[in-house]
Motif scaffolding. Structure first.
Motif, PDB file in Angstrom:
ATOM      1  N   PRO A  84       0.610  -1.324  -0.385  1.00 21.58           N
ATOM      2  CA  PRO A  84       0.078  -0.100   0.154  1.00 21.58           C
ATOM      3  C   PRO A  84       1.192   1.435  -0.052  1.00 21.58           C
ATOM      4  O   PRO A  84       1.596   0.991   0.787  1.00 21.58           O
ATOM      5  CB  PRO A  84      -1.278  -0.215   1.506  1.00 21.58           C
ATOM      6  N   GLY A  85       0.413   2.320  -0.764  1.00 26.35           N
ATOM      7  CA  GLY A  85       1.436   3.879  -0.739  1.00 26.35           C
ATOM      8  C   GLY A  85       2.332   4.011  -1.458  1.00 26.35           C
ATOM      9  O   GLY A  85       2.910   4.466  -1.673  1.00 26.35           O
ATOM     10  N   ARG A  86       3.156   2.060  -2.241  1.00 21.05           N
ATOM     11  CA  ARG A  86       4.169   2.434  -3.407  1.00 21.05           C
ATOM     12  C   ARG A  86       4.393   2.234  -4.577  1.00 21.05           C
ATOM     13  O   ARG A  86       2.779   1.861  -5.340  1.00 21.05           O
ATOM     14  CB  ARG A  86       4.758   0.551  -2.958  1.00 21.05           C
ATOM     15  N   SER A  87       4.779   3.247  -5.234  1.00 19.74           N
ATOM     16  CA  SER A  87       4.261   2.761  -6.183  1.00 19.74           C
ATOM     17  C   SER A  87       5.172   1.831  -7.017  1.00 19.74           C
ATOM     18  O   SER A  87       5.632   1.090  -7.118  1.00 19.74           O
ATOM     19  CB  SER A  87       5.194   4.540  -6.598  1.00 19.74           C
ATOM     20  N   PRO A  88       3.757   1.362  -8.137  1.00 19.84           N
ATOM     21  CA  PRO A  88       3.975   0.324  -9.386  1.00 19.84           C
ATOM     22  C   PRO A  88       5.203   0.341 -10.370  1.00 19.84           C
ATOM     23  O   PRO A  88       5.762  -0.329 -10.696  1.00 19.84           O
ATOM     24  CB  PRO A  88       2.983   0.141  -9.456  1.00 19.84           C
ATOM     25  N   ARG A  89       6.132   1.839 -10.401  1.00 15.88           N
ATOM     26  CA  ARG A  89       6.994   1.940 -11.702  1.00 15.88           C
ATOM     27  C   ARG A  89       7.660   0.544 -11.477  1.00 15.88           C
ATOM     28  O   ARG A  89       8.276   0.187 -13.112  1.00 15.88           O
ATOM     29  CB  ARG A  89       7.710   3.259 -11.180  1.00 15.88           C
ATOM     30  N   ALA A  90       8.390   0.434 -10.501  1.00 14.51           N
ATOM     31  CA  ALA A  90       9.492  -0.255 -10.569  1.00 14.51           C
ATOM     32  C   ALA A  90       9.173  -1.956 -10.519  1.00 14.51           C
ATOM     33  O   ALA A  90      10.114  -3.108 -10.834  1.00 14.51           O
ATOM     34  CB  ALA A  90      11.059  -0.035  -9.214  1.00 14.51           C
ATOM     35  N   TYR A  91       8.046  -2.339 -11.103  1.00 15.10           N
ATOM     36  CA  TYR A  91       7.720  -3.699 -11.169  1.00 15.10           C
ATOM     37  C   TYR A  91       6.777  -4.265 -11.880  1.00 15.10           C
ATOM     38  O   TYR A  91       6.453  -3.632 -12.958  1.00 15.10           O
ATOM     39  CB  TYR A  91       6.675  -3.929  -9.592  1.00 15.10           C
ATOM     40  N   GLY A  92       6.553  -5.502 -12.231  1.00 18.99           N
ATOM     41  CA  GLY A  92       6.669  -6.046 -13.413  1.00 18.99           C
ATOM     42  C   GLY A  92       6.008  -6.748 -13.021  1.00 18.99           C
ATOM     43  O   GLY A  92       4.948  -7.708 -12.053  1.00 18.99           O
ATOM     44  N   THR A 102      13.052  -3.344 -11.378  1.00 18.41           N
ATOM     45  CA  THR A 102      13.678  -2.874 -11.952  1.00 18.41           C
ATOM     46  C   THR A 102      14.008  -1.379 -11.305  1.00 18.41           C
ATOM     47  O   THR A 102      13.355  -0.538 -11.305  1.00 18.41           O
ATOM     48  CB  THR A 102      13.000  -2.360 -13.712  1.00 18.41           C
ATOM     49  N   PRO A 103      14.651  -1.713  -9.849  1.00 15.26           N
ATOM     50  CA  PRO A 103      14.768  -0.165  -9.571  1.00 15.26           C
ATOM     51  C   PRO A 103      15.484   1.089  -9.595  1.00 15.26           C
ATOM     52  O   PRO A 103      15.297   1.928  -8.921  1.00 15.26           O
ATOM     53  CB  PRO A 103      15.807  -1.045  -7.971  1.00 15.26           C
ATOM     54  N   HIS A 104      16.372   1.273 -10.590  1.00 16.71           N
ATOM     55  CA  HIS A 104      17.099   2.213 -10.084  1.00 16.71           C
ATOM     56  C   HIS A 104      16.888   2.661 -12.039  1.00 16.71           C
ATOM     57  O   HIS A 104      17.913   3.160 -12.441  1.00 16.71           O
ATOM     58  CB  HIS A 104      18.376   1.213 -10.967  1.00 16.71           C
ATOM     59  N   ARG A 105      15.547   2.451 -12.072  1.00 16.50           N
ATOM     60  CA  ARG A 105      15.026   3.390 -14.172  1.00 16.50           C
ATOM     61  C   ARG A 105      15.607   3.192 -14.900  1.00 16.50           C
ATOM     62  O   ARG A 105      15.977   4.040 -16.013  1.00 16.50           O
ATOM     63  CB  ARG A 105      15.172   4.858 -13.223  1.00 16.50           C
ATOM     64  N   THR A 106      16.511   2.094 -15.078  1.00 11.61           N
ATOM     65  CA  THR A 106      17.083   1.531 -16.359  1.00 11.61           C
ATOM     66  C   THR A 106      16.504   0.774 -17.001  1.00 11.61           C
ATOM     67  O   THR A 106      17.294   1.115 -18.564  1.00 11.61           O
ATOM     68  CB  THR A 106      18.922   0.984 -16.014  1.00 11.61           C
ATOM     69  N   GLY A 107      15.995  -0.013 -16.818  1.00 15.71           N
ATOM     70  CA  GLY A 107      14.910  -0.753 -17.825  1.00 15.71           C
ATOM     71  C   GLY A 107      15.120  -1.832 -17.484  1.00 15.71           C
ATOM     72  O   GLY A 107      14.515  -2.250 -18.265  1.00 15.71           O
ATOM     73  N   LEU A 108      16.419  -2.176 -17.235  1.00 14.99           N
ATOM     74  CA  LEU A 108      16.568  -3.427 -17.103  1.00 14.99           C
ATOM     75  C   LEU A 108      16.782  -4.400 -15.612  1.00 14.99           C
ATOM     76  O   LEU A 108      17.364  -3.505 -14.913  1.00 14.99           O
ATOM     77  CB  LEU A 108      18.406  -3.593 -17.337  1.00 14.99           C
ATOM     78  N   ALA A 157      17.976  -0.650  -3.209  1.00 13.41           N
ATOM     79  CA  ALA A 157      17.441   0.372  -3.186  1.00 13.41           C
ATOM     80  C   ALA A 157      18.418   1.419  -4.391  1.00 13.41           C
ATOM     81  O   ALA A 157      18.564   1.395  -4.701  1.00 13.41           O
ATOM     82  CB  ALA A 157      17.156   1.318  -1.474  1.00 13.41           C
ATOM     83  N   ASP A 158      17.091   2.370  -3.910  1.00 10.22           N
ATOM     84  CA  ASP A 158      17.897   3.754  -5.255  1.00 10.22           C
ATOM     85  C   ASP A 158      17.455   4.688  -4.270  1.00 10.22           C
ATOM     86  O   ASP A 158      16.518   5.161  -3.821  1.00 10.22           O
ATOM     87  CB  ASP A 158      16.263   3.927  -6.622  1.00 10.22           C
ATOM     88  N   ARG A 159      18.544   5.254  -4.282  1.00  6.65           N
ATOM     89  CA  ARG A 159      18.300   7.103  -3.190  1.00  6.65           C
ATOM     90  C   ARG A 159      17.915   8.100  -3.815  1.00  6.65           C
ATOM     91  O   ARG A 159      17.022   9.199  -3.167  1.00  6.65           O
ATOM     92  CB  ARG A 159      20.111   7.488  -2.377  1.00  6.65           C
ATOM     93  N   THR A 160      17.852   8.089  -5.178  1.00  4.38           N
ATOM     94  CA  THR A 160      16.998   9.578  -6.450  1.00  4.38           C
ATOM     95  C   THR A 160      15.813   8.256  -6.297  1.00  4.38           C
ATOM     96  O   THR A 160      14.901   9.032  -7.014  1.00  4.38           O
ATOM     97  CB  THR A 160      17.792   8.901  -7.723  1.00  4.38           C
ATOM     98  N   ASP A 161      14.844   7.327  -5.780  1.00  3.73           N
ATOM     99  CA  ASP A 161      13.950   7.397  -5.733  1.00  3.73           C
ATOM    100  C   ASP A 161      12.887   8.534  -5.010  1.00  3.73           C
ATOM    101  O   ASP A 161      13.651   8.707  -3.554  1.00  3.73           O
ATOM    102  CB  ASP A 161      13.246   5.978  -4.948  1.00  3.73           C
ATOM    103  N   PRO A 162      11.393   9.062  -5.413  1.00  7.30           N
ATOM    104  CA  PRO A 162      11.283   9.860  -4.889  1.00  7.30           C
ATOM    105  C   PRO A 162      10.426   9.143  -3.353  1.00  7.30           C
ATOM    106  O   PRO A 162      10.580  10.180  -1.916  1.00  7.30           O
ATOM    107  CB  PRO A 162       9.763  10.150  -5.339  1.00  7.30           C
TER     108      PRO A 162
END
Length: 372
Positions: free
Chosen positions: A219-227, A234-240, A309-314
């Motif tokens: 809950p509350g987590r953005s789904p952007r990094a998941y498939g 994909t935690p680092h926004r690289t697409g890989l 983790a990704d320290r640049t993740d909002p």
């Protein structure tokens, strides 16, 4: 890369365990590539600043190698193989060679556009055909046959024979490139080629993923990094996906690798060396920490655990950083030694540390598991 690609440089990757280690084979392969590119550019009258060849160190970090390398192989006129014991016993460079050779229906034609180089010497009785072919480049230059081109690249005392071999290699590339078919035939995708190493490593490397999939993010987590499956995380926004990256690094270093992403698959970690990738957000559900604590008891004593983790993740500063440390403490309380847990917070550190983490995981398996 734009413009004509005269050659593709292929070599067996090596590991530097610390940043202050002496340069390894990858460094010297890169040095050769740079100087060979200058020499080829001179022979064809190209701008020396323009790329005339390809080496995988030109790719940005976290590149999808399985896509990028066949694309480069499909553009190259000539395949240059830096033959060594590592090269001839690792599946990844042999897969590069097979991908290039697969462009041609006739094996003889494929072989014609390959130039083997005697990079690091190996015993005469092993791979005699490869050895004879690689030695032809340096005929009449005893230092090449005795030491291999890597030693000539490294040592100032061998500068003259090094330059002689370098010029021969550049001339051979340009001569063959003039005969290469245009347009170049496409290379074969890595997943469609079979290239078995000459000597199997005997150690299977398993990358396990403990992360949510898009349908069950906390809950509350953005789904952007998941498939659609945990392995797509994909935690680092690289697409890989991070698991795919780590498994590919392991294969480049000579370890047959696989990815597992279901809790029930943790039993497979007993089959060999292992690295467990954990998304700290797995603990962001009411029973998340309890489930991770239970799964920790199924991770073998030799496996390395990596919290990514990704320290640049909002969402990192707001909650992710706290989860990172909470999960580490939970794993320690469940019996995993703190020295077996690594915390990474950015993609650059993952790229830098992945080879040494894999090497150490393999060493831990040899040291711990084989004693059982």
């Amino acid at each position: 890369m734009t413009g004509r690609c005269y050659f593709y440089l292929s070599y067996g990757h090596s590991v530097r365990l610390r940043a202050d280690d002496r340069p390894g084979g990858d460094h010297w392969a890169g040095k050769l590539f740079t100087e060979l590119s200058v020499e080829v550019a001179r022979l064809v009258g190209a701008d020396r600043r323009a790329p005339v060849g390809f080496c995988d160190n030109l790719l940005p970090p976290m590149t999808d190698w399985r896509t990028a390398l066949p694309a480069a192989l499909g553009r190259a006129d000539v395949f240059v193989a830096l033959c060594s014991p590592d090269y001839l016993t690792k599946g990844w460079p042999l897969r590069e060679r097979a991908s290039f050779a697969g462009r041609y229906a006739d094996p003889g034609t494929a072989e014609r556009f390959q130039v083997p180089v005697f990079w690091v010497p190996w015993p005469r009785g092993e791979h005699p055909g490869e050895r004879a072919a690689a030695l032809r480049l340096g005929a009449g230059i005893p230092e090449y046959a005795d030491e291999g081109l890597q030693a000539l690249t490294r040592l100032a005392m061998h500068r003259r024979p090094y330059r002689a071999v370098l010029r021969r290699l550049a001339y051979r590339i340009v001569t063959l490139a003039a005969e290469a078919p245009r347009p170049a035939p496409p290379a074969v995708a890595f997943d469609r080629v079979t290239a078995e190493p000459g000597v199997p490593t005997g150690i299977l490397f398993t990358v396990a993923v403990l992360a949510p999939q898009r349908s069950d993010v906390p809950p509350g987590r953005s789904p952007r990094a998941y498939g659609p499956a945990p392995r797509a995380w994909t935690p680092h926004r690289t697409g890989l996906p991070v698991a795919r990256f780590v498994a590919d690094v392991a294969e480049r270093l000579g370890q047959p690798a696989r990815v597992v992403d279901r809790p029930g698959d943790l039993a497979l970690l007993a089959d060999g060396a292992a690295l467990v990738l954990i998304d700290p957000w797995s603990a962001a559900t009411p029973d998340g920490l309890e489930r991770l604590s239970g799964l920790a008891t199924r991770i073998p004593a030799w496996a390395t655990v990596l919290l990514v983790a990704d320290r640049t993740d909002p969402q990192y500063a707001a909650r992710g950083a706290r989860l990172h440390h909470t999960v580490a403490d939970t794993l320690v309380a469940a019996g995993i030694a703190r020295q077996r847990i690594a915390l990474l917070r950015d993609a650059d550190r993952l790229v830098e540390r992945a080879p040494s983490l894999i090497d150490r995981a393999c060493a831990a398996y040899r040291r711990t598991a084989w004693c059982w």
